[in-house]
Design an enzyme around this catalytic site. Structure first.
Site, PDB file in Angstrom:
ATOM      1  N   ASP A  52      -1.427  -5.544   3.458  1.00  0.00           N
ATOM      2  CA  ASP A  52      -2.030  -4.355   4.066  1.00  0.00           C
ATOM      3  C   ASP A  52      -1.382  -4.215   5.438  1.00  0.00           C
ATOM      4  O   ASP A  52      -1.706  -4.963   6.365  1.00  0.00           O
ATOM      5  CB  ASP A  52      -3.546  -4.506   4.195  1.00  0.00           C
ATOM      6  CG  ASP A  52      -4.226  -3.170   4.497  1.00  0.00           C
ATOM      7  OD1 ASP A  52      -3.526  -2.253   4.969  1.00  0.00           O
ATOM      8  OD2 ASP A  52      -5.442  -3.049   4.266  1.00  0.00           O
ATOM      9  N   GLU A  56       0.809  -1.217   0.000  1.00  0.00           N
ATOM     10  CA  GLU A  56       0.000   0.000   0.000  1.00  0.00           C
ATOM     11  C   GLU A  56       0.843   1.268   0.000  1.00  0.00           C
ATOM     12  O   GLU A  56       0.415   2.310  -0.475  1.00  0.00           O
ATOM     13  CB  GLU A  56      -0.913  -0.014   1.235  1.00  0.00           C
ATOM     14  CG  GLU A  56      -2.009   1.018   1.188  1.00  0.00           C
ATOM     15  CD  GLU A  56      -3.015   0.844   2.311  1.00  0.00           C
ATOM     16  OE1 GLU A  56      -4.051   1.515   2.261  1.00  0.00           O
ATOM     17  OE2 GLU A  56      -2.761   0.039   3.223  1.00  0.00           O
ATOM     18  N   ILE A  83      -1.511  -1.950   7.857  1.00  0.00           N
ATOM     19  CA  ILE A  83      -2.512  -1.690   8.907  1.00  0.00           C
ATOM     20  C   ILE A  83      -3.861  -1.526   8.242  1.00  0.00           C
ATOM     21  O   ILE A  83      -4.110  -0.543   7.568  1.00  0.00           O
ATOM     22  CB  ILE A  83      -2.217  -0.420   9.731  1.00  0.00           C
ATOM     23  CG1 ILE A  83      -1.029  -0.634  10.660  1.00  0.00           C
ATOM     24  CG2 ILE A  83      -3.429  -0.079  10.604  1.00  0.00           C
ATOM     25  CD1 ILE A  83      -0.867   0.468  11.678  1.00  0.00           C
ATOM     26  N   ASP A 125      -7.068  -5.619   0.643  1.00  0.00           N
ATOM     27  CA  ASP A 125      -8.154  -5.484   1.616  1.00  0.00           C
ATOM     28  C   ASP A 125      -8.968  -6.757   1.789  1.00  0.00           C
ATOM     29  O   ASP A 125      -9.782  -6.844   2.720  1.00  0.00           O
ATOM     30  CB  ASP A 125      -9.097  -4.347   1.208  1.00  0.00           C
ATOM     31  CG  ASP A 125      -8.478  -2.978   1.405  1.00  0.00           C
ATOM     32  OD1 ASP A 125      -7.755  -2.800   2.400  1.00  0.00           O
ATOM     33  OD2 ASP A 125      -8.714  -2.095   0.563  1.00  0.00           O
ATOM     34  N   THR A 142      -7.423   1.787  10.190  1.00  0.00           N
ATOM     35  CA  THR A 142      -6.621   2.854  10.806  1.00  0.00           C
ATOM     36  C   THR A 142      -7.346   3.528  11.976  1.00  0.00           C
ATOM     37  O   THR A 142      -6.720   3.850  12.990  1.00  0.00           O
ATOM     38  CB  THR A 142      -6.227   3.916   9.764  1.00  0.00           C
ATOM     39  OG1 THR A 142      -7.416   4.423   9.129  1.00  0.00           O
ATOM     40  CG2 THR A 142      -5.336   3.311   8.701  1.00  0.00           C
TER      41      THR A 142
END
Length: 331
Positions: free
Chosen positions: A126, A70, A128, A273, A131
């Site tokens: 991903d 990302e 994190i 995701d 968030t």
């Protein structure tokens, strides 16, 4: 027999260390003032640090495997990125066996620049997911998946704040979820290496089911989900949480249906995701598809093709959920 035994071990190590660096960031940098001022810098630092950790560990074992990540290092370079860069370097090195210098740190982050596609092996990360959950001290996840020929083969998800026992929310926290194609789905605690096989809950009718959905209404339409629940005769309150922890919760039976309903017609999902979550649902005995009942397509690059949303549920009720969704959206 596991085809990806070596990858499984390396990925587990990478995700656990990335979770540790995220926890360190939260302890050191997140406080009431940070949240009050809506300061997202701790998330930025954790994102970069976790990506550097995972990419470094993957590169050390599988140097030829590309990574779809990302983040990139653009904002960390030069004098303007110096303060942020130094914080990220220190945190990253706190969980690695061999310390990186600044250039190796930036190179590690930039290994996540692969565009994806339908050919060969690749990892998607991903660093994190969730968030806002991270900043609240609630649910977030570090999500890593191995994709081969456009098909997800291995998924590892670390959920540092997820209760080990859903029925004891104030008890021990920290769960790792592991799924390999054809090998089943497993859960282990951060405090133990013992793995337990998990399955979706076995429910006899859709009216007995419960939804798992986003905390943030901006991420998935609560109104649409409520009307779909009504069509299905579901009366149980929804389990709300951030991140791909929702997939984990459905996979181990805390809830029964995960609906991802975009709030904008032009919204595009990213492969990181949903890659690890999708294989976890499948290997836990569930079914996952878009709103047309078609499998999710991870072969098109960084963007995931998911027509009008995503449904994950027990195969016994999955078609009924799809039917209710289409009835609601086509009325």
């Amino acid at each position: 027999m596991s085809v990806f035994a070596a990858e499984r071990v390396v990925a587990i190590n990478a995700v656990l260390r990335a979770c540790k660096v995220c926890q360190n960031v939260f302890k050191q940098l997140v406080n009431s003032e940070t949240i009050t001022k809506k300061d997202a810098s701790p998330v930025t630092i954790a994102d970069y640090s976790a990506q550097a950790v995972v990419n470094t560990i993957l590169y050390n074992s599988f140097p030829n495997d590309p990574i779809v990540g990302e983040e990139d290092s653009g904002d960390l370079r030069g004098d303007t990125g110096k303060v942020l860069r130094e914080k990220i370097l220190s945190l990253t090195n706190s969980v690695l066996d061999e310390s990186l210098d600044e250039e190796k740190l930036l190179n590690a982050i930039d290994r996540g620049s692969y565009p994806g596609g339908s050919q060969g092996r690749m990892w998607t990360l991903d660093p994190i997911d969730g968030t806002k959950g991270f900043l609240r001290g609630e649910q977030f996840a570090v999500c890593l998946a191995l994709i081969v020929g456009g098909n997800v083969q291995l998924g590892i998800m670390g959920c540092p704040n997820l209760p080990v026992d859903f029925n004891v929310p104030e008890g021990e926290r920290g769960c790792l979820f592991i799924a390999e194609k054809g090998q089943g789905a497993f859960k282990r605690n951060f405090s133990s290496t013992e793995e337990t096989k998990i399955h979706l809950a076995d429910i006899s009718s859709v009216s007995e089911a419960s939804f798992c959905e986003s905390v943030e209404a901006a991420h998935s339409s609560h109104g649409d989900a409520a009307q779909i629940a009504s069509l299905l005769g579901i009366t149980k309150p929804a389990l709300r949480m951030d991140s791909q922890c929702k997939y984990c919760s459905v996979a181990r039976g805390d809830a029964d249906i995960y609906l991802r309903l975009p709030t904008r017609a032009d919204y595009e999902e990213n492969i990181w995701d949903h890659a690890s979550g999708s294989i976890l649902i499948q290997e836990a005995g569930g079914e996952i598809s878009d709103m047309n009942g078609k499998p999710l397509d991870f072969s098109l690059g960084r963007t995931l093709k998911a027509n009008k949303g995503i449904v994950a549920a027990n195969p016994k009720i999955h078609p009924k959920v799809i039917e209710a969704c289409n009835k609601h959206f086509n009325k």
